[in-house]
Design an enzyme around this catalytic site. Structure first.
Site, short mmCIF file in Angstrom:
data_model
loop_
_atom_site.label_atom_id
_atom_site.label_comp_id
_atom_site.label_asym_id
_atom_site.label_seq_id
_atom_site.Cartn_x
_atom_site.Cartn_y
_atom_site.Cartn_z
N ASP A 32 -33.95 -24.44 -41.74
CA ASP A 32 -34.20 -25.87 -41.92
C ASP A 32 -35.08 -26.14 -43.15
OD1 ASP A 32 -32.93 -26.07 -39.39
OD2 ASP A 32 -34.87 -25.87 -38.37
N GLU A 248 -27.57 -34.35 -36.95
CA GLU A 248 -28.99 -34.03 -37.15
C GLU A 248 -29.22 -33.74 -38.63
OE1 GLU A 248 -29.61 -30.62 -34.62
OE2 GLU A 248 -28.49 -29.29 -35.93
O1 FUB Z 1 -34.25 -25.39 -36.02
C1 FUB Z 1 -34.06 -26.09 -34.82
C2 FUB Z 1 -33.01 -27.13 -35.00
O2 FUB Z 1 -31.80 -26.52 -35.37
C3 FUB Z 1 -33.28 -28.11 -36.09
O3 FUB Z 1 -34.24 -29.07 -35.78
C4 FUB Z 1 -31.90 -28.62 -36.31
O4 FUB Z 1 -31.73 -29.38 -37.45
C5 FUB Z 1 -31.11 -27.32 -36.32
O5 FUB Z 1 -31.16 -26.71 -37.56
#
Ligand code: FUB
Length: 348
Positions: A32, A248
């Protein structure tokens, strides 16, 4: 730190493909990546993946991260420094677990680290609600001191802070499924709500959120708004359109006077982009930035440095396990009309 050890470079993916880029660090697992240029150096605010021995599920319980480490590079392709622990969940009074994708900002001599974590309430699964916190430091590598409570009015996860040319900052956030955005449909949290989405495929997709920040960079200046992605006819992308709908990993940058809203599609594994005329959108869908990487999640950032644009992303080259990821970088190009040629994370 060796950016790509001999053992790593030259390795093929499990299905025999050559990777486009190599992991920036191999000593720890990182994911991320939110990249920023501060004081002439590149800082990457990343998740610090660990193996907690939890099996994959739709809630993302396997992503059990407990702290953050900041990466620093003097130039793309140069050595990468891994900072010490910048913030630990133990030091955040309101947080229980799962320090997910962070971001950072700088203003007037202070660095701000924005991070999601579960609070200490319990939902139907016995898990906390995701909230977004902020912590500050005079050093971009930290350590960061958290505010005692989460940002009032914040919820869900994956904060990304964009600062416009006039100095006004906006936070984009949210994520469906494990990120719980679907549980906030009417602005109130439903702890018994869905673990995935609203199952309303013919309705507008659940949008990411956007909110202007106050000058203190620690609070919201207004009620949270929807960051709506529309198609070429101006109609909202529908919930059933998994190749295009928001899942997301929001990230916004500005180029040529346009606002690029970029995001992950989650279960179809694309990083997409949509373009708007204001920081609030609406954002018109344009296409894929990144084809699926190795691993379930795809999460990225885009930053201009040294006259070029760069895509920071992650895959699972080092582990071949969804929750143990490694960050990478590659150049991002633009067409004359401002559209973006899709990047394949594997060589042809
Ligand atoms: O790293 C945990 C979660 O997985 C992140 O918050 C999302 O965007 C995905 O990458």
């Amino acid at each position: 730190v060796d950016p790509a050890s001999e053992a790593v470079s030259g390795a093929l993916s499990p299905d025999g493909r050559q990777y486009l880029a190599q992991p920036l660090v191999s000593e720890i697992y990182t994911a991320d990546p939110s990249a920023h240029v501060f004081d002439g150096k590149i800082y990457i605010y990343a998740s610090h993946d660990i193996d907690a021995g939890i099996a994959d599920d739709d809630l993302g319980n396997q992503y059990a991260m407990r702290d953050y480490r900041v990466l620093r590079m003097g130039k793309i392709g140069g050595p990468v420094t891994i900072g010490p622990v910048a913030l630990d969940v133990e030091d955040v009074p309101w947080a229980s677990q799962q320090m997910w994708a962070p971001d950072a900002a700088y203003k007037d001599g202070t660095y701000y680290l924005y991070f999601p974590a579960r609070d200490k309430t319990e939902d139907k699964n016995g898990l906390g609600a995701f909230r977004i916190g902020v912590a500050t430091s005079k050093n971009p590598m930290g350590p960061f001191v958290p505010e005692p409570d989460y940002i009032p009015g914040s919820f869900s996860m994956d904060p990304a802070v964009f600062t416009d040319d006039d100095g006004t900052s906006y936070m984009y956030f949210g994520g469906i499924w494990g990120g719980q955005l679907q549980r906030w449909k009417d602005g109130v949290y439903d702890p018994n709500g869905s673990d995935t989405d609203l199952m309303q495929d013919d309705q507008p997709a659940i949008p990411a959120k956007v909110v202007r920040m106050n000058a203190d960079m620690k609070t919201f200046a207004e009620p949270v708004r929807d960051a709506v992605i529309v198609d070429e006819d101006g109609n909202p992308i529908l919930g059933g359109d998994h190749d295009r709908r928001f899942f997301e990993a929001a990230w916004v940058f500005k180029r040529g006077g346009k606002y690029y809203f970029t995001y992950s599609t989650g279960d179809t594994h694309y990083v997409n982009y949509a373009i708007g005329d204001t920081p609030y959108g609406p954002f018109t869908y344009k296409g894929h930035i990144l084809e699926p990487v190795q691993g379930w999640t795809s999460h990225h950032s885009i930053v201009e440095w040294d006259g070029k644009w760069w895509l920071f992303y992650h895959d699972t080259q080092l582990s071949n396990q969804n929750h143990l990821r490694n960050v990478k970088v590659t150049e991002l190009k633009f067409n004359e009309d401002g559209t973006i040629p899709t990047i394949d994370p594997f060589l042809p």
